[in-house]
Structure formats: structure tokens, C-alpha cells
Enzyme design. Structure first.
Site, PDB file in Angstrom:
ATOM      1  N   ARG A  16      38.457  20.967  10.650  1.00  0.00           N
ATOM      2  CA  ARG A  16      37.059  21.225  10.967  1.00  0.00           C
ATOM      3  C   ARG A  16      36.893  21.101  12.471  1.00  0.00           C
ATOM      4  O   ARG A  16      37.777  20.606  13.161  1.00  0.00           O
ATOM      5  CB  ARG A  16      36.132  20.239  10.257  1.00  0.00           C
ATOM      6  CG  ARG A  16      36.212  18.830  10.808  1.00  0.00           C
ATOM      7  CD  ARG A  16      35.341  17.864  10.018  1.00  0.00           C
ATOM      8  NE  ARG A  16      33.932  18.007  10.336  1.00  0.00           N
ATOM      9  CZ  ARG A  16      33.268  17.188  11.157  1.00  0.00           C
ATOM     10  NH1 ARG A  16      33.887  16.189  11.752  1.00  0.00           N
ATOM     11  NH2 ARG A  16      31.986  17.358  11.394  1.00  0.00           N
ATOM     12  N   TYR A  57      22.501  10.732  20.302  1.00  0.00           N
ATOM     13  CA  TYR A  57      23.810  10.219  19.865  1.00  0.00           C
ATOM     14  C   TYR A  57      24.936  10.851  20.682  1.00  0.00           C
ATOM     15  O   TYR A  57      25.896  10.186  21.054  1.00  0.00           O
ATOM     16  CB  TYR A  57      23.996  10.499  18.382  1.00  0.00           C
ATOM     17  CG  TYR A  57      25.373  10.161  17.871  1.00  0.00           C
ATOM     18  CD1 TYR A  57      25.812   8.839  17.843  1.00  0.00           C
ATOM     19  CD2 TYR A  57      26.242  11.157  17.431  1.00  0.00           C
ATOM     20  CE1 TYR A  57      27.080   8.526  17.385  1.00  0.00           C
ATOM     21  CE2 TYR A  57      27.509  10.853  16.966  1.00  0.00           C
ATOM     22  CZ  TYR A  57      27.920   9.540  16.951  1.00  0.00           C
ATOM     23  OH  TYR A  57      29.181   9.232  16.497  1.00  0.00           O
TER      24      TYR A  57
END
Lengths: 355, 320
Positions: A223, A316
Site C-alpha cells: 500500500r 497529524y
């Protein structure tokens, strides 16, 4: 295709650069004009010729310079490489996987000669020619995991599998996006992912763990993940935050195109045969905004993704303060035209910028 | 595609061990090396039995480091649906077969300071590979192996010959039994216990260990179930939009595969969890036989493991 290795740095004068070929094969991580977490896994069995997906372990023009940078990080901080005692067998599994893959995939660069357990490994780009006994640690200058990951781009997490969970019990981590192996060592999958926002609520980690526990021998997966980095820094670790965090304040409208980099991780997952552990290589690719903008489709899309990203994620990923400046820059490359589906540059078919 | 990667192999040796158990050796048909594996792994063997494709899991018992051949041992089950009978009666040296890549649902905990193995009958096979793996790294292990009789004690001679100090044999017909409480009581700190055998033995070891205060993480077990025959039933598959008939001698998973529905699976023995399927609607009773779902999930009527479990009743609709 022969690879010309760049003479470049990821610190101090930041002479890192991407050739035109490297820009075209950059793993742009957005397959549509928006982004949200998903368990975006697929089988890791090759991909288009010369893409980063083609080989099991991609070797590119940054190989030699990245290995030089890793050696410097380790010299300053040996705790970036750790392996708990029960993980040595997994280290041999990883050494075998990388040596076999690289010697088969890049025969002009790497050679592996095996006679029973007597092995000879030749790494031409790094000038290494070592003979050793497989499964005998005393015949290598480092433990098996450290030995081979000093010669392989990207970070490596070697995860023990037990009690229906994965455990961060070994790793080589010098090119990380702000997390620490020394802090996470011995943690399980949920513990080391605890700081990630939103994904827990969406049940992402429960599903991701189930998927990872079932990755089998002979069927690796992959991924992409991404974040933002100011200056082409490989080592954005918490340990060195005092050195690189401050650099985020040096962006200006004039230098943002060159200094701001999209940082993409190609994450792959392989079941290791002898130990039944799972190795999780995290390969980092950096590309400056101005180089990404040479691909019209990527310019349009990056603007839309960054503009619409939820605030929690921009926080984040560490670029919430710089987002307005990024958007001021990126909007110049978004003419509002539609974009084709998928991550590929589509240079022949996508229209050039109409403004 | 469902299941693990496949390997084309040729049967290179068949050795009857006793009245019930026969050993089979496989080599790659293309002459290349087989993957290494970890002790405790199994392979799923595909059997072309006329129109029926049977897929049965068997523990790999050969040396995990030996890439030239894999061996399995198959216990004949005269009451079963025919997989083991097919292996015993229809497979000959030279036959080409398809097996899966190794999958390990019963791996060693490599942190253990000592590995205590408890085997019953054919449950000895995964331990044979684990013992070979541990011997290579000077691992500390001990085996307690219960067999029905001397004549049915597969690999007893090999084990007691090579490892006389580590191997302890118990024959049921001589009224020899494992004194489990004292065995567990005498283990050094950091010991892990592994059990493979009939369901009753697994339950006994798990319960005794729990009662003696052993941590759950230090007790490992594996039991592959064979699907059992049962009354035929009908199932509606909502995603595929099909109504299929599950015959007396086939499992729900096999019936789905026969109808061309690509249902996920791995072990086909109720252990791995891959084939877990959501129930959308039902009127009737489930016959749950797996080890994957817990008692409350079995009672909920919301999940079924189609590799080993069945259904009796009027309506069953699955999300598949």
C-alpha cells in the site's frame, strides 16, 4: 536499464535531486481528488515496467546516497536498529529474502552464490563482497537483519506474530515519518498505532490487522502512505525533532516549490518462511512540489487533496500551519479541469495546464 | 482468488506406516525447490476425485529447511467423506497433484525457553517438523505422545531412537496416561505448551493448564476438523444472487465453489477464520463445528464458517 547513482545528501546542503526519470516513476499516492484512510491493500506482484512496483525491492538512483545517510544515522544513534533475542531467525529470513530478490531482479548489481549454507554476496554499488555461513551469526560483521538492511533502501519493521496480534520486536528505522523504533519496540499493532487520529474510530486497524495476520508465504501485499517534509530529509525522527522541526518555519512563498516535499511511503508486507514473522518494509520517496507540478494531472490533484483534507489529518501529518502557504502555491497549478482516475501521470493523455 | 498460492507437485514416495497411517512425499513437478517453512505449517492438498475437488489440510512433517521434498502423513478415516480414503486408495507414485504454499496456524513461540509438546495419534505430525526446526538451533523441547497401541504408534521408533531423553510415549491399550498436572507443575518458567490431537485431548490440556494457572498465551493448540456429512440444505447467496443446494456429502464451502462462487478460505478446517461469512436471514438451526467463532457468536445466528458448519431448517441467506 542501468542506474546512475546520484552523488547527493539528505542533510546540511540538501543536494538531493530527482532526475526526470525519477519524477515520472514517483509513486504519487492519490488515486482520486480527495483522500481518506482506507485499508488500501493490494497484492505486491510486480507492476508497470520501471515503476516502483515492478521489483520486490525497488533500487533507484538514490540507493548509494541513502545507504551513506543510514550509516551516519546509526553512527550517531545505534538504537535505530534493534532486534529482540527471539527475532534472529526472522533476521535470517529477511536477509535471504532481500539477497535472493535483489540478485534475481538486478543481476547486474547484485550476485548471490549459494553452496549449501556457504553463501557469497556481492553488492557492486556499495563495493561489498562477503562470504559467510547462512544461519551462523559469527560469520557476519553485524546481526543478519542489520547486515542486510544497511544495504537496502527504506525502513524495515520485523513483526513477530503470536496471540492473534503483531509485535514490533525488531527493526531498522532511520528514514521514518516521526515515529521511534526505540519507543515502539515490543509493542503490539494497536499500541504502536495509538497516536493515529480518526482511523481507530473507523475500525481501520481491526480490519488492517486481520488482513496482515493472513498474509501468506508467496503472496506479499503493498500500500502507499504519505506525509509532508520540508527539505529532503530522510531522518525525520522524534529523536532529532529539535533539528528538523524548526525547518518547517523556513518556508516562504519564494522557496516553497523547491523546499516542500511530498513524502510517500511504499509499504510492503512479506510473510517470512522459517520464523513465520512478517516483515514490513517502509520505503520513502521524496519529491519537491515544483517537480510534482511538471505533471499536470498531479498538480491539479495535489491542490484539491490538500485543500479538502480534514484538519485532524493535516495536524497529524504536521503541516497544518503551512497549509495556507501550500495552497497559495498549489492553486496556480489547478485550472479546474477534471483528472483521470488512478495514480499514474498520464502525460500523453491529460491536458496541459490551461492558465 | 481464494486460498494460498499453489504449487504443482509429483508424488515421489508412498510409505504405509501401519494399519491406518500412510506417508506421502511430494516434489515440485518443475524440478525447482519448494519454499522453506516454519514448523507447525500445513499444506492444503487438492484431490481430483471424479467430478469432486477435495481440498484437505495436512501438517507438513518434513524438515522445514529441506527444500527438495515435503512429506505428510494421512490417517485413513473410514467414516469420513472420502478425502483420506482417496489419498490411501487412489494416489500412486508418479501422480501429479496441486498443493498450497505452507500456511502456519500453529507456529512455535520463539520466545519460549522450553517447548512442551503433547500429541495424540496423528496429531504428532506438526511436532515432527517443529522438533527438526528446534534441533537445528539447539532448542529445548520435550514430547509426550499418546498412541492407541504399539502397532499404531506412528514414528515412535524414530523419535525414541533419535531423542530418547526428550520423548515420552504412552499406549492407551496398556493403560498408560499422561500425568498432566504433575507434568505442567514441573516445568521451568518460560515454558510454552503445544497440543495437537483429538478434540477431547485439546480441551483437557487447555482446561488443565488454565486451572493450574498457566497464561493463555503460553498454551497453543491445533485441531483440523474434517467437514462432516449431514442433511442436505438450501442456501441463498445474496451477493451472487444464487440459490444453491448443499448435498449430504459436501460442505457449504464446497457447494459454493461448485457453483462458481469465489469464497475466501485458507485452512478448510474451522481454524483460520478466513471463510467467516455473515448471515443475513435464517429460519432454522445452525450446526456450528468450527474453533474460530466463540460460543456467543455461535448463539447469535449472525456468522457461520462454511468450511465445516452446516444448517438445518427452512431459510438461510448469506452475505456472499
Amino acid at each position: 536499464m542501468t542506474i546512475q547513482f546520484n552523488d547527493e545528501t539528505f542533510r546540511d546542503d540538501y543536494s538531493f535531486y530527482n532526475s526526470e526519470r525519477a519524477i515520472k516513476r514517483f509513486p504519487f499516492p492519490f488515486h482520486e481528488d480527495s483522500y481518506m484512510y482506507s485499508v488500501n491493500m493490494e497484492q505486491h506482484r510486480g507492476g508497470p515496467a520501471d515503476s516502483v512496483y515492478e521489483k520486490r525491492f525497488d533500487v533507484d538512483e538514490h540507493y548509494v546516497a541513502e545507504m551513506r545517510d543510514r550509516a551516519m544515522v546509526l553512527a550517531d544513534d545505534p538504537l535505530r536498529c534493534q532486534s529482540l533475542p527471539h527475532m534472529t531467525l526472522a533476521g535470517w529470513d529477511l536477509l535471504e529474502l532481500i539477497m535472493v530478490s535483489k540478485s534475481e531482479d538486478y543481476p547486474d548489481l547484485f550476485e548471490l552464490h549459494r553452496d549449501g549454507n556457504n553463501w557469497r554476496w556481492i553488492n557492486k554499488p556499495l563495493g561489498i563482497d562477503d562470504s559467510f555461513v547462512f544461519l551462523d551469526e559469527t560469520t557476519l560483521p553485524y546481526g543478519p537483519m542489520e547486515y542486510i538492511t544497511r544495504q537496502a533502501q527504506g525502513d524495515f519493521c520485523v513483526l513477530d506474530q503470536r496471540d492473534d496480534n503483531l509485535w514490533m520486536d525488531a527493526g531498522m528505522v532511520t528514514t521514518q515519518a516521526d515515529w521511534s523504533l526505540d519507543f515502539d519496540i515490543g509493542m503490539n499493532f494497536f499500541e504502536w498505532h495509538a497516536p493515529v487520529p480518526l482511523a481507530h474510530e473507523k475500525g481501520i486497524f481491526v480490519r488492517a490487522l486481520k488482513f496482515l495476520l493472513n498474509i501468506q508465504q508467496g503472496a506479499p501485499a503493498r500500500r502507499l502512505n504519505w506525509t509532508m517534509t520540508v527539505n529532503p530529509l530522510l531522518d525525520t525522527s522524534p529523536e532529532n525533532y529539535h533539528k528538523w522541526g524548526i525547518q518547517k518555519t523556513t518556508l516562504t512563498p519564494e522557496n516553497i516549490g523547491a523546499k516542500q516535499h511530498l513524502r510517500v511511503e511504499l509499504q510492503t508486507f512479506f510473510r517470512l518462511p522459517r520464523s513465520n514473522a512478517l516483515v514490513f518494509p517502509i520505503r520513502c520517496y521524496l519529491c519537491s512540489f515544483q517537480d510534482i507540478m511538471t505533471v499536470p494531472k498531479w498538480g491539479r490533484r495535489l491542490h484539491r487533496v490538500i485543500r479538502d483534507l480534514p484538519e485532524e489529518l493535516a495536524t497529524y501529518k504536521g503541516f497544518i500551519d503551512n497549509r495556507p502557504m501550500m495552497l497559495d502555491y498549489l492553486k496556480n497549478f489547478d485550472d479546474g479541469q477534471p483528472t483521470s482516475a488512478g495514480i499514474w501521470p498520464d502525460l500523453e493523455t491529460e491536458p496541459s495546464l490551461a492558465k | 482468488m481464494s486460498g494460498a498460492e499453489k504449487i504443482a507437485v509429483t508424488v515421489t514416495d508412498i510409505v504405509p506406516l501401519n494399519d491406518l497411517v500412510t506417508r506421502f512425499e511430494f516434489k515440485r513437478t518443475d524440478g525447482a525447490l519448494l519454499p522453506t517453512f516454519s514448523g507447525g505449517a500445513h499444506t492444503v492438498v487438492e484431490m481430483q476425485d471424479g467430478d469432486i475437488t477435495r481440498l484437505n489440510p495436512y501438517s507438513l512433517m518434513s524438515d522445514p529447511m529441506d527444500q527438495t521434498a515435503y512429506t505428510i502423513s494421512v490417517r485413513r478415516d473410514d467414516e469420513g467423506r472420502g478425502g483420506s480414503l482417496f489419498m490411501h486408495n487412489n494416489v500412486a507414485v508418479g501422480d501429479e497433484m496441486v498443493i498450497s504454499y505452507p500456511v502456519n496456524l500453529f507456529s512455535l513461540d520463539l520466545r519460549a525457553r522450553k517447548h512442551l509438546f503433547i500429541a495424540g495419534g496423528i496429531g504428532i505430525t506438526p511436532f515432527l517438523a517443529q522438533i527438526k526446526q528446534l534441533e537445528r538451533f539447539n532448542g529445548h523441547w520435550e514430547l509426550h505422545y499418546a498412541c492407541r497401541s504399539e502397532s499404531l504408534g506412528s514414528y515412535v521408533d524414530e523419535l525414541t531412537g533419535h531423542h530418547p531423553n526428550e520423548t515420552h510415549i504412552y499406549y492407551d491399550d496398556q493403560d498408560q496416561a499422561i500425568d498432566l498436572v504433575s507434568l505442567l507443575d514441573g516445568q521451568p518458567l518460560g515454558t510454552h505448551v503445544y497440543v495437537c490431537g483429538p478434540k477431547g485431548m485439546i480441551d483437557w490440556v487447555r482446561k488443565t493448564a488454565a486451572d493450574e494457572g498457566w497464561p493463555r498465551e503460553a498454551v497453543h493448540y491445533e485441531e483440523f476438523l474434517a467437514p462432516q456429512p449431514g442433511k442436505p440444505f438450501e442456501v441463498k447467496l445474496a451477493v451472487s444472487n444464487k440459490v444453491i443446494h448443499v448435498g449430504e456429502q459436501e460442505s457449504l464451502l464446497e457447494a459454493m465453489e461448485r457453483e462458481g462462487v469465489d469464497a475466501p478460505y485458507l485452512c478448510r478446517g474451522g481454524a483460520c477464520g478466513q471463510c467467516e461469512t455473515t448471515v443475513i436471514d435464517y429460519t432454522g438451526n445452525f450446526i456450528h463445528r468450527d474453533h474460530w467463532l466463540d460460543d456467543s457468536e455461535h448463539a447469535s445466528g449472525q456468522k457461520i464458517m462454511p468450511c465445516v458448519s452446516r444448517f438445518e431448517g427452512k431459510t438461510l441467506v448469506l452475505d456472499r
